[in-house]
Write a protein that holds these residues in place. Structure first.
Motif, PDB file in Angstrom:
ATOM      1  N   SER A  84      57.203  11.593  64.213  1.00 29.09           N
ATOM      2  CA  SER A  84      57.085  10.345  63.457  1.00 29.09           C
ATOM      3  C   SER A  84      56.832   9.170  64.390  1.00 29.09           C
ATOM      4  O   SER A  84      55.992   8.304  64.115  1.00 29.09           O
ATOM      5  N   LEU A 138      56.646  10.833  57.186  1.00 29.47           N
ATOM      6  CA  LEU A 138      57.411  11.778  58.003  1.00 29.47           C
ATOM      7  C   LEU A 138      58.863  11.328  58.142  1.00 29.47           C
ATOM      8  O   LEU A 138      59.779  12.152  58.140  1.00 29.47           O
ATOM      9  N   GLY A 147      53.497   7.912  59.441  1.00 30.74           N
ATOM     10  CA  GLY A 147      54.779   7.919  60.138  1.00 30.74           C
ATOM     11  C   GLY A 147      55.938   7.673  59.194  1.00 30.74           C
ATOM     12  O   GLY A 147      56.995   8.312  59.311  1.00 30.74           O
ATOM     13  N   THR A 178      53.336   6.834  64.518  1.00 27.87           N
ATOM     14  CA  THR A 178      53.452   5.472  63.975  1.00 27.87           C
ATOM     15  C   THR A 178      52.975   4.439  64.982  1.00 27.87           C
ATOM     16  O   THR A 178      53.755   3.830  65.717  1.00 27.87           O
TER      17      THR A 178
END
Length: 280
Positions: free
Chosen positions: A8, A25, A22, A12
């Motif tokens: 994640s 997740l 992100g 991101t």
């Protein structure tokens, strides 16, 4: 969970679609503990870690200038906001480790006694309140000590909440300032800038209620989740009364008595779920 958290963090950054991915997740990270086949304490701790990891990913998604991949990975696994650290020489913070060494046995003794007072609820809840306070003080000392060993300095993490003279001082300036800063950034300030500070304050306490209700609910079920969530709703309502009551102008002993009454009288709502979680 760690792999999902790091994935994640690495995703991101940059374009909007990557930041949104992100966050998706991160949402899976929050839900992950529901699939864990373990005891209440393990499930609760994993739920807390998942929620806080997702909160850090949200920080990354809202950053105007992204960090490097390594910095993002460190950021999401660190308990503190690494952007606020300043670096110097590694040192042994004896005061921090001494604080932990003092509060750990106090907390363990209170926990041991509380477990043997299940039929004396007022005493059990008083001891439980001491357990919660000792936990906060011990963790702050340990974390500050470890940060010192790494050669870093951090803004205050937890500042002697017992000396607070109002609920505003307790929650806003002294208790768990790591979470406090996150709630201030994402809940309070966006609405305060739109001249709705009361709404921002309410949102901050609702978010805090959701965080605590989530990890307790995953561990112990909806009844205990509702109990701990209600505690933070009550705290928000009581804090909202401080302005009309003029608590800031009260003499120090009266203000401190008000703070203690407001935090301790409803404390069974938070103490009982935490005791049950730890006792498992």
């Amino acid at each position: 969970m760690l792999a999902l958290l790091l994935l994640s963090a690495l995703v991101t950054a940059g374009p909007l679609w990557r930041r949104q991915l992100g966050l998706v997740l991160a949402a899976l990270l929050v839900l992950w503990p529901l699939a864990i086949d373990g005891g209440p304490l393990l499930r609760g701790l994993l739920a807390l870690v998942g929620f806080w990891g997702a909160a850090r990913v949200l920080d990354l998604a809202r950053m105007p200038s992204p960090l490097s991949p390594v910095q993002r990975a460190i950021f999401v696994v660190a308990l503190v906001d690494t952007r606020n650290l300043t670096w110097s020489h590694p040192r042994v913070d004896l005061g921090a480790f001494t604080k932990t060494a003092v509060w750990v046995p106090i907390g363990l003794a209170a926990l041991w006694a509380a477990a043997r007072c299940s039929d004396q609820l007022p005493l059990r809840w008083a001891l439980g309140a001491l357990v919660v306070y000792a936990l906060g003080e011990a963790l702050e000392g340990l974390l500050r000590g470890i940060i010192g060993l790494l050669g870093a300095e951090t803004p205050p993490l937890h500042r002697d909440p017992i000396v607070s003279r109002s609920l505003r001082e307790f929650w806003g300036e002294r208790w768990n300032l790591v979470v406090n800063r996150w709630l201030r950034t994402h809940c309070y300030l966006p609405l305060a800038r739109r001249r709705r500070p009361a709404l921002g304050l309410g949102l901050a306490f609702l978010a805090s209620a959701a965080l605590h209700a989530w990890f307790i609910g995953v561990a112990l079920g909806p009844a205990m989740a509702a109990s701990i969530g209600l505690y933070f709703v009550i705290q928000g309502l009581l804090l909202a009364l401080e302005g009309p009551l003029g608590v800031a102008r009260w003499p120090e002993p009266v203000g401190r008595a008000w703070m203690l009454a407001c935090t301790l009288l409803p404390s069974p709502l938070i103490v009982e779920p935490i005791l049950r979680l730890v006792e498992h």
